[in-house]
Write an enzyme that holds these catalytic residues in place. Structure first.
Site, PDB file in Angstrom:
ATOM      1  N   TYR A 197       0.852  -1.187   0.000  1.00  0.00           N
ATOM      2  CA  TYR A 197       0.000   0.000   0.000  1.00  0.00           C
ATOM      3  C   TYR A 197       0.892   1.242   0.000  1.00  0.00           C
ATOM      4  O   TYR A 197       2.070   1.178   0.317  1.00  0.00           O
ATOM      5  CB  TYR A 197      -0.896   0.008   1.233  1.00  0.00           C
ATOM      6  CG  TYR A 197      -1.952  -1.071   1.231  1.00  0.00           C
ATOM      7  CD1 TYR A 197      -3.200  -0.854   0.657  1.00  0.00           C
ATOM      8  CD2 TYR A 197      -1.694  -2.311   1.809  1.00  0.00           C
ATOM      9  CE1 TYR A 197      -4.179  -1.844   0.662  1.00  0.00           C
ATOM     10  CE2 TYR A 197      -2.668  -3.308   1.819  1.00  0.00           C
ATOM     11  CZ  TYR A 197      -3.906  -3.070   1.238  1.00  0.00           C
ATOM     12  OH  TYR A 197      -4.856  -4.053   1.238  1.00  0.00           O
ATOM     13  N   ASP A 302      -6.646 -11.045  -1.711  1.00  0.00           N
ATOM     14  CA  ASP A 302      -6.247 -10.734  -0.345  1.00  0.00           C
ATOM     15  C   ASP A 302      -6.861  -9.422   0.116  1.00  0.00           C
ATOM     16  O   ASP A 302      -7.263  -8.588  -0.691  1.00  0.00           O
ATOM     17  CB  ASP A 302      -4.720 -10.669  -0.239  1.00  0.00           C
ATOM     18  CG  ASP A 302      -4.104  -9.662  -1.200  1.00  0.00           C
ATOM     19  OD1 ASP A 302      -4.533  -9.621  -2.379  1.00  0.00           O
ATOM     20  OD2 ASP A 302      -3.205  -8.904  -0.794  1.00  0.00           O
ATOM     21  N   ASP A 303      -6.883  -9.249   1.414  1.00  0.00           N
ATOM     22  CA  ASP A 303      -7.324  -8.009   2.053  1.00  0.00           C
ATOM     23  C   ASP A 303      -8.726  -7.599   1.621  1.00  0.00           C
ATOM     24  O   ASP A 303      -8.995  -6.427   1.333  1.00  0.00           O
ATOM     25  CB  ASP A 303      -6.317  -6.877   1.777  1.00  0.00           C
ATOM     26  CG  ASP A 303      -4.964  -7.157   2.398  1.00  0.00           C
ATOM     27  OD1 ASP A 303      -4.853  -8.121   3.185  1.00  0.00           O
ATOM     28  OD2 ASP A 303      -4.003  -6.431   2.096  1.00  0.00           O
ATOM     29  N   ILE A 304      -9.618  -8.598   1.563  1.00  0.00           N
ATOM     30  CA  ILE A 304     -11.042  -8.339   1.317  1.00  0.00           C
ATOM     31  C   ILE A 304     -11.837  -9.062   2.401  1.00  0.00           C
ATOM     32  O   ILE A 304     -11.306  -9.874   3.155  1.00  0.00           O
ATOM     33  CB  ILE A 304     -11.490  -8.803  -0.087  1.00  0.00           C
ATOM     34  CG1 ILE A 304     -11.269 -10.319  -0.255  1.00  0.00           C
ATOM     35  CG2 ILE A 304     -10.739  -8.034  -1.165  1.00  0.00           C
ATOM     36  CD1 ILE A 304     -11.826 -10.882  -1.548  1.00  0.00           C
ATOM     37  N   TYR A 358      -4.383 -15.946   3.882  1.00  0.00           N
ATOM     38  CA  TYR A 358      -3.103 -16.181   3.209  1.00  0.00           C
ATOM     39  C   TYR A 358      -1.957 -16.467   4.170  1.00  0.00           C
ATOM     40  O   TYR A 358      -0.805 -16.572   3.747  1.00  0.00           O
ATOM     41  CB  TYR A 358      -2.738 -14.996   2.317  1.00  0.00           C
ATOM     42  CG  TYR A 358      -2.823 -13.634   2.961  1.00  0.00           C
ATOM     43  CD1 TYR A 358      -1.864 -13.205   3.871  1.00  0.00           C
ATOM     44  CD2 TYR A 358      -3.865 -12.765   2.649  1.00  0.00           C
ATOM     45  CE1 TYR A 358      -1.939 -11.956   4.456  1.00  0.00           C
ATOM     46  CE2 TYR A 358      -3.957 -11.509   3.229  1.00  0.00           C
ATOM     47  CZ  TYR A 358      -2.994 -11.109   4.131  1.00  0.00           C
ATOM     48  OH  TYR A 358      -3.070  -9.863   4.715  1.00  0.00           O
TER      49      TYR A 358
END
Length: 661
Positions: A197, A302-304, A358
């Site tokens: 990010y 990922d990251d949802i 993950y």
């Protein structure tokens, strides 16, 4: 294995060198330059599987002839010519077998390992090749006999390219080391994933990284910057033409350096799994990129969240939101991509993915569905036993393989610095706490780097060394190699050079130590802060308490000088992009170094009985430390924002405590 070849002892080599230099000699014969006595083997990174000295060094001068066949592609031929010119060749002639030979002082043969001329050249050095070199493998022999020659044999173009990359590291001004090498990588996938990010890398950063990956024998780059809107939030939309032109540039640059450009598209924040129109939009975007020359693809999920759906249709198709339902929906999507897109194009590699779960080793309804339903060809990434694990072991990898039902590709969240616990940190420690033997358990290793691209090379080079030959991996050796690379041994990734500037390399290692600390998610350290400085300060305290204060102050003052002068030496000798990315930390190090010098001056004044001068120096040290603590990260280049950290918990503590010593 290589056949054995009698090695000359260092003593014999030195005697022969003395005899040669004492005979008066004369100019070299037309057949080639004199051999150049030497002993030992140069350091090559990644560390080869086998490297052995087989004779004297070869001289490089005048005209050099390079004979190539189709296994040596254009980038390999260009690299060989660059290396030989850097080494001292006045002229480099590249020809194919069967063309008229040149009257050259040195001959270099790069070709198929089964070619008779390659086999003869390797046999001349006492080398016998195995039947298979292994994917991306190569053999190299440099012999300084009556007809000096370098032979590189490979069974595929990547192996030939890596053989020339090794030749680059065997070369110093005017000479090539007389060694033989047989080599191939342990892990088939080795590289980096731009998956962080914050500010994405610039286009120039990416071009430079891809060139560096070629130097380091990394073969994979995954394009997945979280803050690229067309990768994640606006995944359905085609790239605008200017942005897509840059993607084309990256594809071409990757090809020039034998790197697989893996295009990632992350639809999980808004996709409707049951909507055929959404799936078709995904496939169409992948097809547009494939048409531009990409053969490797990833669908990260990922990251949802799996506590809600993005459309009502998914609830009708899969039931209420849950881990199990998300696993079924995602397996369906990934299977369609594998079967309708990948299988439709024989030149496309199996699909890659990052699942919503993950990390860790615990089973779950989500993992069970993925394990049971996902096409076994899909390559899945895993971050270790934790999002940012303290270490990664072979037992971890074996356990994860059982949970996921497949061999995994490691997504290593080091040196990434985009999480709250990494605020203010530049991750310049070694690639460490990864257990030898992981090469037998994993499909590969890709690291998630920092917002600061050039500074990421420190860990990336260590990861390259580990993924290539994890059994012989030495974190400290690779760490020093990274300093050498940035101090002048860089090649495709920057201005060419064959030898590191020792002053720059030494300054970089001091700076790396100050930025050694690496945190897990909560900010606690899995790599300790400034271990070299901490050890020196412990030695100082011990000597000070034992009464040997004069020597203790001399030793500490010498290292304080190295800290204080490191930023200027780095600015003068390291690559401009490294300096630019590290500038806030260099600026803070300037101040911390001066603060430590003022502290040692205060301690010396106290030892001399000059209390007034001591108080003045301690006050100055405190003021400089306060100024150093006010240096902040650059909001245009870092996420998250905060005060820059330099050896925190070590240097700041010592400076604060010194007036009471």
């Amino acid at each position: 294995m290589f056949g054995r070849f009698p090695r000359r002892t260092a003593a014999l080599v030195l005697v022969l060198g003395a005899v040669a230099s004492g005979c008066g000699g004369g100019p070299p014969e037309p057949s080639g330059p004199e051999s150049l006595p030497a002993s030992g083997t140069p350091q090559v990174t990644p560390q080869p599987r086998e490297i052995e000295r087989v004779g004297d060094d070869l001289g490089v001068t005048g005209k050099v002839e390079v004979v190539v066949d189709p296994v040596a592609d254009g980038p390999t031929r260009e690299l060989a010519e660059q290396v030989l010119r850097m080494a001292g060749a006045d002229e480099v002639v590249v020809r194919e077998p069967g063309e008229r030979a040149e009257d050259a002082s040195l001959r270099v043969r790069i070709g198929d390992s089964e070619s008779p001329s390659v086999v003869r050249g390797l046999q001349a050095a006492g080398r016998e090749l195995p039947e298979q070199l292994g994917p991306e493998g190569y053999a190299l022999a440099a012999t300084a006999d009556a007809d000096p020659q370098v032979v590189i044999g490979a069974q595929e173009s990547a192996g030939a390219y890596y053989g020339v990359q090794t030749l680059r590291q065997l070369t110093s001004p005017g000479r090539i080391a007389g060694v033989a090498v047989q080599d191939s990588p342990k892990m088939p996938v080795r590289g980096a994933i731009e998956g962080f990010y914050g500010p994405p890398w610039s286009h120039q950063d990416r071009l430079d990284q891809l060139a560096f990956y070629g130097d380091a024998k990394l073969n994979s780059y995954v394009y997945a910057p979280k803050d690229d809107p067309y990768h994640r939030e606006r995944w359905r939309e085609p790239y605008p033409e200017p942005e897509f032109d840059q993607v084309r540039d990256l594809i071409a640059q990757a090809g020039r350096h034998h790197v697989k450009f893996t295009f990632a598209l992350s639809p999980g924040t808004s996709i409707c799994y049951s909507d055929d129109a959404d799936v078709r939009a995904l496939l169409d975007k992948l097809e547009a990129v494939r048409a531009a020359g990409v053969h490797d693809f990833s669908i990260p999920l990922d990251d949802i969240s799996y506590t809600s759906w993005n459309c009502a249709g998914d609830e009708r198709a899969y039931g209420p939101p849950s881990q199990e339902a998300a696993g079924r929906a995602q397996a369906d999507l990934l299977n369609r991509v594998q079967r309708e897109f990948v299988d439709a194009h024989p030149d496309v590699s199996p699909l890659q993915t990052v699942s919503t779960e993950y990390s860790d080793l615990d089973d779950s309804p989500y993992k069970q569905r993925i394990r049971e339903q996902l096409d076994e060809r899909v390559l899945m990434m895993w971050t270790g036993d934790g999002v940012i694990p303290e270490r990664i072991t072979t037992d971890d990898a074996r356990a994860a393989e059982q949970v996921w039902g497949r061999r995994l590709l490691l997504w290593d969240n080091y040196p990434v610095n985009d999480f709250d616990g990494s605020e203010g940190r530049l991750m310049l420690g070694p690639y460490a706490e990864r257990e030898p033997g992981l090469g037998d358990e994993l499909a590969g290793d890709v690291v998630n780097p920092m917002n600061q691209a050039a500074a990421s090379k420190v860990v990336e080079l260590g990861a390259a060394d580990f993924a290539w030959n994890d059994e012989d991996f030495d974190p400290q050796r690779a760490w020093r190699a990274a300093a050498d690379y940035l101090a002048g041994q860089r090649f495709a990734g920057g201005d060419p050079g064959l030898r590191a500037n020792p002053d720059t390399a030494a300054a970089l290692l001091v700076f790396f130590d100050l930025e050694h600390m690496a945190p897990v998610a909560n900010g606690s350290a899995w790599l300790p802060p400034a271990p070299e400085l901490a050890g020196r300060l412990d030695e100082f305290r011990s000597a000070w308490e034992d009464g040997d204060r004069d020597q203790a102050l001399r030793d500490l003052d010498e290292y304080a000088q190295r800290i204080a002068t490191a930023p200027e030496r780095i600015r003068a000798g390291a690559p401009a992009d490294f300096v630019a990315g590290a500038e806030p930390w260099l600026r803070a190090t300037d101040l911390w170094g001066d603060s430590l010098l003022a502290t040692t001056a205060g301690l010396r004044a106290r030892a001399d009985g000059n209390a007034q001068r001591a108080d003045g120096q301690f006050a100055r040290a405190g003021q400089l430390a306060d100024r150093a603590g006010q240096v902040r990260t650059d909001p245009e280049a870092s996420r998250p924002q905060g005060p820059v950290r330099v050896a925190d918990g070590v240097l700041d503590v010592f400076i604060a405590q010194a007036p009471q010593m």
